[in-house]
Design an enzyme around this catalytic site. Structure first.
Site, mmCIF file in Angstrom:
data_model
loop_
_atom_site.group_PDB
_atom_site.id
_atom_site.type_symbol
_atom_site.label_atom_id
_atom_site.label_comp_id
_atom_site.label_asym_id
_atom_site.label_seq_id
_atom_site.Cartn_x
_atom_site.Cartn_y
_atom_site.Cartn_z
ATOM 1 N N ASN A 70 3.154 -6.553 13.469
ATOM 2 C CA ASN A 70 2.731 -5.171 13.728
ATOM 3 C C ASN A 70 3.114 -4.785 15.147
ATOM 4 O OD1 ASN A 70 1.064 -2.702 14.134
ATOM 5 N ND2 ASN A 70 0.114 -3.334 12.210
ATOM 6 N N ALA A 88 8.815 -4.469 12.462
ATOM 7 C CA ALA A 88 9.072 -5.220 11.229
ATOM 8 C C ALA A 88 10.576 -5.332 10.962
ATOM 9 C CB ALA A 88 8.389 -4.528 10.054
ATOM 10 N N VAL A 139 3.520 4.090 -1.186
ATOM 11 C CA VAL A 139 3.756 4.768 -2.464
ATOM 12 C C VAL A 139 5.202 5.262 -2.538
ATOM 13 C CG1 VAL A 139 1.334 5.489 -2.721
ATOM 14 C CG2 VAL A 139 2.929 7.000 -1.522
ATOM 15 N N ASP A 140 6.014 4.868 -1.544
ATOM 16 C CA ASP A 140 7.338 5.489 -1.378
ATOM 17 C C ASP A 140 8.462 4.862 -2.191
ATOM 18 O OD1 ASP A 140 7.940 3.127 0.049
ATOM 19 O OD2 ASP A 140 7.531 4.062 1.990
ATOM 20 N N CYS A 172 -1.246 12.735 -16.370
ATOM 21 C CA CYS A 172 -1.853 13.912 -16.990
ATOM 22 C C CYS A 172 -3.374 13.789 -16.991
ATOM 23 C CB CYS A 172 -1.349 14.072 -18.420
ATOM 24 S SG CYS A 172 -2.122 15.480 -19.251
ATOM 25 N N GLY A 195 2.845 -4.339 9.033
ATOM 26 C CA GLY A 195 2.887 -2.884 9.166
ATOM 27 C C GLY A 195 1.706 -2.157 8.562
ATOM 28 N N THR A 196 0.530 -2.775 8.630
ATOM 29 C CA THR A 196 -0.670 -2.069 8.157
ATOM 30 C C THR A 196 -1.734 -2.103 9.243
ATOM 31 O OG1 THR A 196 -2.410 -1.943 6.479
ATOM 32 C CG2 THR A 196 -1.494 -4.132 6.886
ATOM 33 N N HIS A 200 -1.634 1.357 -4.136
ATOM 34 C CA HIS A 200 -2.027 2.771 -4.047
ATOM 35 C C HIS A 200 -1.181 3.692 -4.918
ATOM 36 C CE1 HIS A 200 -4.055 1.932 0.114
ATOM 37 N NE2 HIS A 200 -4.775 1.505 -0.895
ATOM 38 N N GLN A 260 0.848 -1.204 0.000
ATOM 39 C CA GLN A 260 0.000 0.000 0.000
ATOM 40 C C GLN A 260 0.875 1.242 0.000
ATOM 41 O OE1 GLN A 260 -3.495 -0.609 2.992
ATOM 42 N NE2 GLN A 260 -1.838 -1.965 3.609
HETATM 43 P P1 OAD Z 1 -1.331 3.156 8.873
HETATM 44 O O1 OAD Z 1 -0.617 4.393 9.252
HETATM 45 O O2 OAD Z 1 -2.812 3.152 8.925
HETATM 46 O O3 OAD Z 1 -0.843 1.954 9.802
HETATM 47 C C1 OAD Z 1 0.498 1.706 10.034
HETATM 48 C C2 OAD Z 1 0.583 0.461 10.870
HETATM 49 O O4 OAD Z 1 1.955 0.120 11.030
HETATM 50 C C3 OAD Z 1 0.010 0.596 12.283
HETATM 51 O O5 OAD Z 1 -0.851 -0.513 12.523
HETATM 52 C C4 OAD Z 1 1.237 0.561 13.188
HETATM 53 O O6 OAD Z 1 0.969 -0.100 14.426
HETATM 54 C C5 OAD Z 1 2.203 -0.254 12.361
HETATM 55 N N1 OAD Z 1 3.619 0.029 12.622
HETATM 56 C C6 OAD Z 1 4.217 1.218 12.847
HETATM 57 N N2 OAD Z 1 5.546 1.083 12.951
HETATM 58 C C7 OAD Z 1 5.808 -0.238 12.770
HETATM 59 C C8 OAD Z 1 6.999 -1.018 12.751
HETATM 60 N N3 OAD Z 1 8.202 -0.471 12.939
HETATM 61 N N4 OAD Z 1 6.896 -2.356 12.530
HETATM 62 C C9 OAD Z 1 5.667 -2.930 12.356
HETATM 63 N N5 OAD Z 1 4.520 -2.235 12.365
HETATM 64 C C10 OAD Z 1 4.577 -0.914 12.561
HETATM 65 O O7 OAD Z 1 -0.789 2.736 7.428
HETATM 66 P P2 OAD Z 1 -1.442 1.750 6.357
HETATM 67 O O8 OAD Z 1 -2.118 0.615 7.000
HETATM 68 O O9 OAD Z 1 -0.400 1.486 5.348
HETATM 69 O O10 OAD Z 1 -3.827 5.421 1.750
HETATM 70 O O11 OAD Z 1 -2.535 2.708 5.753
HETATM 71 C C11 OAD Z 1 -3.276 2.269 4.648
HETATM 72 C C12 OAD Z 1 -3.604 3.428 3.750
HETATM 73 O O12 OAD Z 1 -4.240 4.452 4.508
HETATM 74 C C13 OAD Z 1 -2.403 4.129 3.136
HETATM 75 O O13 OAD Z 1 -1.928 3.500 1.988
HETATM 76 C C14 OAD Z 1 -2.931 5.494 2.858
HETATM 77 C C15 OAD Z 1 -3.661 5.737 4.157
HETATM 78 O O14 OAD Z 1 -4.663 6.666 4.143
HETATM 79 C C16 OAD Z 1 -4.076 6.500 1.011
HETATM 80 O O15 OAD Z 1 -3.494 7.569 1.146
HETATM 81 C C17 OAD Z 1 -5.108 6.268 -0.030
#
Ligand code: OAD
Length: 251
Positions: A219, A237, A103-104, A127, A193-194, A119, A101
């Protein structure tokens, strides 16, 4: 915890096909802010002002300023041990798919090959007139200061937008289908990490289970995914993944 990691290693040793889903937590140890949680981007910035098609129509300068700022943070960061461990995992499985997910671009910079971006990618622009997709990146010298308020334009003259998926938009055509095709025959799915609250990625643990894959979550925190998976590994992670890889046979 040691026993849990040992179980994960055994599952991976007995698997031939590996699916990994990653989120912002995988890049957190590179110094890139996540979206949720106490220092998350959505604590200080409004998703509806910055990450929707309506927001871009209303104020494209503001949206670009935010994406250029994020590009600067990413350009100053490097892949971390979690990204590199995923590269090592890929080398050990003939059947491997990484769905991110993020984009980096850090998975690709670390060396991951089989990556699908759910994403989009923050270093691409599209464009709005001719739909051409181009590489688009701020000049490094602007990394520390706000980027000048210039709207990037396509060679056709049309306005460019970040080639990322915003709230309310469909995910890129074919990506989801390819991910599901792979998942349908995967032996194991690692979800790392989501926060598990953004769809459709949030549905992956359940889909993986229905397809008969073993599911492992990594996580820092308990998430809505935690009760669904076979094995939940609490921690960083960048520590857990290298520990797993260290204990797998060399490729
Ligand atoms: P989130 O910011 O929602 O969640 C990040 C998760 O990573 C959390 O559950 C943290 O507990 C966990 N975390 C943080 N540091 C960590 C580490 N060092 N090791 C393991 N886990 C760790 O990010 P996403 O789930 O990626 O979309 O968010 C999903 C989408 O929501 C993104 O792609 C973005 C956002 O809005 C859009 O912009 C469309």
């Amino acid at each position: 915890m040691k026993e849990k990691i040992e179980i994960a290693i055994q599952i991976l040793k007995n698997s031939r096909s590996l699916f990994i889903l990653t989120g912002a937590g995988v890049s957190a140890e590179s110094g890139i802010p996540t979206f949720r949680g106490k220092d998350g981007l959505w604590k200080n910035y409004s998703a509806t002002d910055l990450a929707t098609p309506e927001a871009f129509r209303r104020n494209p300068e503001l949206v670009w300023e935010w994406y250029h700022w994020r590009q600067g943070i990413i350009l100053n960061a490097n892949p971390n041990p979690a990204h590199y461990a995923i590269v090592e995992l890929e080398k050990r499985y003939k059947d491997f798919l990484l769905l991110t997910q993020n984009v980096d671009n850090l998975h690709q910079r670390a060396g991951s090959k089989n990556v699908l971006e759910l994403h989009g990618n923050i270093f691409r622009a599209r464009c709005l007139e001719c739909n051409k997709i181009i590489h688009h990146q701020i000049e490094q010298k602007f990394n520390d200061s706000p980027h000048p308020n210039r709207l990037p334009k396509c060679s056709c003259g049309g306005l460019l937008r970040p080639d990322v998926v915003w709230f309310g938009e469909l995910i890129p055509e074919g990506i989801w289908q390819r991910a599901m095709e792979f998942l349908s025959s995967a032996d194991v799915a690692i979800i790392c990490g989501t926060s598990g609250v953004v769809w459709p990625a949030a549905g992956i643990p359940e889909i993986a289970k229905n397809y008969g894959a073993k599911t492992i979550e990594i996580n820092l925190e308990v998430t809505p995914i935690s009760p669904l998976v076979d094995l939940s590994l609490p921690g960083k992670a960048g520590e857990i993944l290298p520990e797993i890889v260290k204990n797998l046979p060399a490729p």
